[in-house]
Design an enzyme around this catalytic site. Structure first.
Site, PDB file in Angstrom:
ATOM      1  N   ASP A 210      44.808  76.611  59.511  1.00  0.00           N
ATOM      2  CA  ASP A 210      46.275  76.721  58.601  1.00  0.00           C
ATOM      3  C   ASP A 210      47.247  76.856  59.246  1.00  0.00           C
ATOM      4  O   ASP A 210      47.455  77.088  60.314  1.00  0.00           O
ATOM      5  CB  ASP A 210      46.624  78.449  58.060  1.00  0.00           C
ATOM      6  CG  ASP A 210      48.004  78.267  57.378  1.00  0.00           C
ATOM      7  OD1 ASP A 210      49.381  78.098  57.908  1.00  0.00           O
ATOM      8  OD2 ASP A 210      48.609  79.330  56.583  1.00  0.00           O
ATOM      9  N   HIS A 211      47.900  75.331  59.353  1.00  0.00           N
ATOM     10  CA  HIS A 211      48.548  74.558  60.590  1.00  0.00           C
ATOM     11  C   HIS A 211      49.669  75.101  60.586  1.00  0.00           C
ATOM     12  O   HIS A 211      50.179  75.090  62.280  1.00  0.00           O
ATOM     13  CB  HIS A 211      48.855  72.759  59.883  1.00  0.00           C
ATOM     14  CG  HIS A 211      49.944  72.981  59.257  1.00  0.00           C
ATOM     15  ND1 HIS A 211      49.863  73.101  57.788  1.00  0.00           N
ATOM     16  CD2 HIS A 211      50.998  72.462  59.451  1.00  0.00           C
ATOM     17  CE1 HIS A 211      50.914  72.833  57.171  1.00  0.00           C
ATOM     18  NE2 HIS A 211      52.297  72.333  58.370  1.00  0.00           N
ATOM     19  N   HIS A 273      50.608  79.983  53.487  1.00  0.00           N
ATOM     20  CA  HIS A 273      51.472  79.742  55.179  1.00  0.00           C
ATOM     21  C   HIS A 273      52.332  81.210  55.172  1.00  0.00           C
ATOM     22  O   HIS A 273      52.376  82.036  56.114  1.00  0.00           O
ATOM     23  CB  HIS A 273      52.375  78.313  55.125  1.00  0.00           C
ATOM     24  CG  HIS A 273      51.647  77.184  55.051  1.00  0.00           C
ATOM     25  ND1 HIS A 273      50.278  77.268  55.743  1.00  0.00           N
ATOM     26  CD2 HIS A 273      52.255  76.200  54.319  1.00  0.00           C
ATOM     27  CE1 HIS A 273      49.982  75.489  55.561  1.00  0.00           C
ATOM     28  NE2 HIS A 273      50.869  75.198  54.674  1.00  0.00           N
TER      29      HIS A 273
HETATM   30  C1  BG6 Z   1      51.475  72.544  53.224  1.00  0.00           C
HETATM   31  C2  BG6 Z   1      51.426  71.562  51.823  1.00  0.00           C
HETATM   32  O1  BG6 Z   1      50.121  72.780  54.127  1.00  0.00           O
HETATM   33  O2  BG6 Z   1      52.229  72.199  54.365  1.00  0.00           O
HETATM   34  C3  BG6 Z   1      52.445  70.981  51.848  1.00  0.00           C
HETATM   35  O3  BG6 Z   1      50.188  71.490  51.459  1.00  0.00           O
HETATM   36  C4  BG6 Z   1      53.526  70.874  52.948  1.00  0.00           C
HETATM   37  O4  BG6 Z   1      52.892  70.142  50.106  1.00  0.00           O
HETATM   38  C5  BG6 Z   1      53.447  70.988  53.697  1.00  0.00           C
HETATM   39  O5  BG6 Z   1      55.008  69.732  52.927  1.00  0.00           O
HETATM   40  C6  BG6 Z   1      54.945  71.414  54.916  1.00  0.00           C
HETATM   41  O6  BG6 Z   1      54.549  71.701  56.008  1.00  0.00           O
HETATM   42  P1  BG6 Z   1      55.518  71.747  57.511  1.00  0.00           P
HETATM   43  O7  BG6 Z   1      54.402  71.550  58.507  1.00  0.00           O
HETATM   44  O8  BG6 Z   1      56.324  70.259  57.248  1.00  0.00           O
HETATM   45  O9  BG6 Z   1      56.464  72.612  57.092  1.00  0.00           O
END
Ligand code: BG6
Length: 523
Positions: A210-211, A273
């Site tokens: 989960d980045h 997230h």
């Molecule tokens: C991803 C989603 O996991 O996270 C995207 O699939 C979203 O739809 C993105 O735009 C948002 O990531 P960040 O790091 O830009 O907040």
């Protein structure tokens, strides 16, 4: 200060010291405790090597790790995908635009294997390539397999790896599997995928990404809560009125319409997230961040979330879909007009929920979470709003613009923390207005935050799984969102809409407004 997040890991903070001349300089604090983290000899194998995520996130993360000397000379990169390409072409695409030093470090250690994911030949060739690299580069039989393919390819790739014996860990070697989201599309499919994964890999070999957990500011939720003593006493139901978690994006679905149609905001952002950030913000203090302690506490918190019953859902969850909007100069298409989207689509691009956590710390405190695409601002934050004072010895007309006290953890952008409280307005009368104490990452620290993927790749290479999602976490998270998704799927009434560049459907204001509360909408 050093915050250890498991074996061999350390997040390095610098302390800002203000001198008498008000100059700021940075000073290493307890440098003897700082452990530099770097990867052991290993080969990183990326499935989906010609894809978008590889190009946008993974290759730049490898490049940055190389630039920061986090990769040893005995490091190799193998791309696997269906698109035919030679080693040199892949190396060229991987290294395009990189500096000479990084090229020198990585060049010679880059290979490409072209082939179908359900073809055993692909895995045979991969296995030979890995053996060659072990012999030529000294990568020591250590392999990190990164599944950056569409989810449909997860099963054939895992079976292919197992068929070639690449899942096995020989003595003093590792074989690890990193899996991108989406991990299933509901609890049942997540369990099925777990079945496939566990048929070949032990849970200890599995790193579900989960980045958001790779973001410094998300990890800073842990630092704020558990490296300080002053916040802990007010972090509960006696002080907190409610909590808002917002993940707002200004972008629409762009070119990902086809994927998004099968996902929607609940699966795309809330299940992973939002619930991860919520768990970190509300869980009990873990004994340590290492081992399984952190993940155990997150699971306990997720378990304590009260599942909405079918009757509650209408009252506790709101969805929406963006329609055309913006200004004459910048007109934005509606979701149904986006490429790859069904013109009659019922997929939600906005979701908001009220959650309750049934434990001693949080019973009775509502948690409002929301996420949406095409909102007016890009902002991810956790805001704890505190209760109003029990009695105000100040006449109401002197309390101009006085909000309830709040602590706002800004995950992105303008990374930092604000404490908002009432302060006396200068002057002869006693007027009180909201003021703010701000901590800004940018102003306090000199070093830049690593990209989330960089941090997580390094953790997976090191073998530190604290910032990855365990099987039971995934399942509990699906358990929370599934009933709502199912409820919406059965509901035939028109999906509520909101204009692009507005703060979501009016139902979302009603959701929070029932108890006189309001969303914190950034200007
Ligand atoms: C991803 C989603 O996991 O996270 C995207 O699939 C979203 O739809 C993105 O735009 C948002 O990531 P960040 O790091 O830009 O907040």
């Amino acid at each position: 200060m050093d915050v250890n997040l498991g074996p061999g890991s350390a997040v390095r903070f610098k302390r800002t010291v203000t001198t008498r001349s008000e100059d700021t300089q940075t000073m290493d604090h307890a440098p003897q405790l700082i452990q530099e983290r770097s990867a052991p000899p290993a080969t990183l194998v990326i499935f989906g090597a010609s894809g978008d995520l590889t190009r946008r996130k993974l290759l730049p993360a490898v490049e940055s790790l190389a630039r920061h000397n986090r990769l040893p000379d005995q490091f190799a990169l193998v791309g696997v995908a269906r698109t035919p390409m030679s080693d040199d072409q892949f190396a060229e695409s991987a290294l395009a635009g990189r500096s000479l030093a990084e090229k020198r470090q990585l060049q010679g250690g880059i290979r490409y294997v072209a082939g179908g994911y359900d073809d055993p030949e692909t895995f045979k060739r991969l296995s030979e390539t890995l053996d060659e690299l072990d012999a030529q580069r000294g990568t020591s039989g250590n392999r990190l397999f990164y599944l950056s393919t569409p989810a449909g390819a997860f099963e054939p790739v895992i079976n292919g790896l197992a068929g070639a014996g690449l899942n096995l860990e020989r003595e003093n070697t590792f074989s690890r599997l990193v899996i991108e989201k989406p991990y299933g599309r509901d609890l049942a499919t997540a369990r099925e995928l777990d079945g496939v994964v566990h048929s070949a890999f032990d849970e200890s070999q599995v790193f579900r990404i989960d980045h958001y957990l790779g973001k410094d500011t998300v990890q800073n939720v842990l630092a704020l809560r558990f490296a300080n003593s002053i916040f802990q006493p007010i972090w509960d139901r006696s002080w907190v009125d409610h909590v808002q978690i917002t993940v707002a994006e200004t972008l629409g679905v762009g070119t990902r319409g086809g994927f998004y149609e099968g996902a929607g905001a609940m699966r795309d952002i809330v299940q992973n997230h939002v619930l991860q950030v919520l768990a970190l913000a509300l869980m009990e203090p873990p004994v340590s961040f290492g081992g399984e302690n952190l993940r155990n506490e997150k699971v306990k918190l997720l378990q304590a979330i009260r599942l909405p019953t079918d009757r509650d859902i209408a009252d506790a969850a709101v969805r929406g879909q963006y329609t055309r909007g913006g200004t004459r100069q910048e007109l934005m298409a509606g979701y149904r007009e986006e490429v790859g989207v069904d013109p009659l689509s019922r997929t939600e691009t906005f979701a908001a929920m009220r959650l309750n956590v049934d434990n001693w710390r949080w019973a009775g405190v509502p948690f409002y979470v929301r996420t949406g695409k095409r909102l007016p601002a890009r902002v991810t934050e956790v805001a704890l709003q505190f209760q109003r004072p029990p009695h105000l010895p100040i006449p109401a007309d002197q309390l101009t613009e006085l909000d309830a006290d709040a602590l706002i953890l800004r995950i992105q952008p303008n990374e930092g923390i604000s404490l908002r409280f009432g302060a006396k307005v200068p002057g002869h009368s006693f007027r009180v207005r909201t003021a703010s104490m701000d901590f800004s990452y940018e102003q306090t620290f000199q070093e830049e935050s690593p990209e989330a993927y960089e941090r997580l790749l390094l953790d997976a290479l090191i073998g530190d799984a604290s910032l990855f999602i365990r099987s039971d976490e995934v399942q509990h998270s699906w358990g929370i969102v599934d009933p709502i998704i199912e409820h919406w799927a059965k509901d035939n009434s028109p999906i509520p809409t909101y204009e692009a560049a507005s703060w979501g459907p009016t139902d979302a204001d009603r959701l929070i407004g029932r108890n006189g509360r309001k969303w914190r909408n950034a200007a």
